[in-house]
Design a protein around this motif. Structure first.
Motif, PDB file in Angstrom:
ATOM      1  N   ARG A 115     -46.821-150.669 -27.437  1.00  0.00           N
ATOM      2  CA  ARG A 115     -47.471-150.456 -26.101  1.00  0.00           C
ATOM      3  C   ARG A 115     -48.949-151.039 -26.039  1.00  0.00           C
ATOM      4  O   ARG A 115     -49.659-150.892 -26.955  1.00  0.00           O
ATOM      5  N   PRO A 116     -49.247-151.988 -25.015  1.00  0.00           N
ATOM      6  CA  PRO A 116     -50.469-152.426 -24.897  1.00  0.00           C
ATOM      7  C   PRO A 116     -51.657-151.511 -24.663  1.00  0.00           C
ATOM      8  O   PRO A 116     -51.380-150.364 -24.275  1.00  0.00           O
ATOM      9  N   PHE A 117     -52.801-151.664 -25.281  1.00  0.00           N
ATOM     10  CA  PHE A 117     -54.148-150.933 -24.757  1.00  0.00           C
ATOM     11  C   PHE A 117     -54.238-151.227 -23.416  1.00  0.00           C
ATOM     12  O   PHE A 117     -54.460-152.349 -22.726  1.00  0.00           O
ATOM     13  N   PRO A 118     -54.770-150.230 -22.819  1.00  0.00           N
ATOM     14  CA  PRO A 118     -55.047-150.272 -21.180  1.00  0.00           C
ATOM     15  C   PRO A 118     -56.378-150.814 -20.854  1.00  0.00           C
ATOM     16  O   PRO A 118     -56.468-151.372 -19.735  1.00  0.00           O
ATOM     17  N   TYR A 119     -57.450-150.912 -21.802  1.00  0.00           N
ATOM     18  CA  TYR A 119     -58.678-151.390 -21.412  1.00  0.00           C
ATOM     19  C   TYR A 119     -59.398-152.342 -22.637  1.00  0.00           C
ATOM     20  O   TYR A 119     -58.639-152.294 -23.887  1.00  0.00           O
ATOM     21  N   PRO A 120     -60.259-152.983 -22.309  1.00  0.00           N
ATOM     22  CA  PRO A 120     -60.846-153.708 -23.275  1.00  0.00           C
ATOM     23  C   PRO A 120     -61.521-152.939 -24.509  1.00  0.00           C
ATOM     24  O   PRO A 120     -61.689-151.757 -24.447  1.00  0.00           O
ATOM     25  N   ALA A 121     -61.690-153.585 -25.697  1.00  0.00           N
ATOM     26  CA  ALA A 121     -61.786-152.783 -26.712  1.00  0.00           C
ATOM     27  C   ALA A 121     -63.381-152.515 -26.625  1.00  0.00           C
ATOM     28  O   ALA A 121     -64.315-152.947 -26.252  1.00  0.00           O
ATOM     29  N   VAL A 122     -63.790-151.130 -27.037  1.00  0.00           N
ATOM     30  CA  VAL A 122     -65.108-150.714 -27.123  1.00  0.00           C
ATOM     31  C   VAL A 122     -65.751-151.367 -28.328  1.00  0.00           C
ATOM     32  O   VAL A 122     -65.373-151.552 -29.252  1.00  0.00           O
TER      33      VAL A 122
END
Length: 218
Positions: free
Chosen positions: A173-180
């Motif tokens: 599953r893809p991550f929903p937001y850009p990396a922190v």
């Protein structure tokens, strides 16, 4: 002694090919500085695994549990206001999942990859709540993905030992937001020392140590 404050039971990680173990420099660093704490109080912010409970009980810890990750993976509607053109995350509703925890009572918080699953507008409030629970000298551990790691948001983490992380295999599953970013973590934690440990898994282990009366723990 321990405290379990959760309506969910514990899970038992599989000892098959779906299971991985990772030596954790962040955990080594954390327990080094907490070596003099006889009965640490720990908050686990993910699905609680029996392995984690067993490890912490052997360390004579008191355990608080609040699974914030599973509801986000299920995209529970109660956390979103979708009446407008743009959905708005209900941060206050999300934070209401915290169990009753006295201020400045916790020794450590395991946030796992929670910040990777939350919209940016909720980060500051979440971190401030974590900090309100941590005693001076307390530790926050987060696992953050690197930008090149685009998938694997459903990966789960637990303690195999005090210095070893267990995890499920890489997800799809893809991550929903850009990396922190590391800079973002430093901005979120102005009252703490931020240490970042790089790993070979495409993730960073980030520890924030709240200052005690002796100053920074870095």
């Amino acid at each position: 002694m321990h405290i379990l404050t959760s309506h969910q039971g514990t899970s038992k990680p599989s000892r098959t090919s779906s299971h991985q173990a990772h030596l954790s420099p962040a955990l080594e660093w954390i327990w080094k500085f907490l070596s003099d704490v006889r009965h640490p109080q720990v908050l686990d912010c993910g699905p609680v695994f029996q392995a984690t409970v067993d490890v912490l009980l052997r360390r004579r810890a008191k355990i608080h549990v609040a699974d914030f990750i599973t509801p986000l993976l299920h995209d529970e509607s109660r956390f979103w206001d979708r009446r407008g053109k743009v959905a708005v995350f209900r941060t206050a509703e999300f934070l209401s999942q915290f169990p009753p925890i006295p201020p400045e009572s916790l020794t450590a918080v395991f946030g796992w990859h929670l910040l990777d699953l939350l919209p940016r507008e909720a980060h500051q409030s979440l971190v401030e709540r974590w900090f309100s629970y941590l005693a001076p000298g307390g530790m926050l551990l987060c696992v953050l993905r690197e930008p090149r790691l685009e998938k694997g948001s459903e990966m789960m983490w637990w303690l195999e030992s005090l210095t070893t992380l267990g995890s499920s295999r890489e997800g799809v599953r893809p991550f929903p937001y850009p990396a922190v970013t590391n800079r973002e973590m430093e901005r979120l934690a102005p009252g703490g020392s931020v240490k970042t440990f790089l790993t070979r898994s495409g993730r960073r282990e980030v520890v924030v140590a709240l200052q005690n009366e002796l100053g920074s723990l870095r």
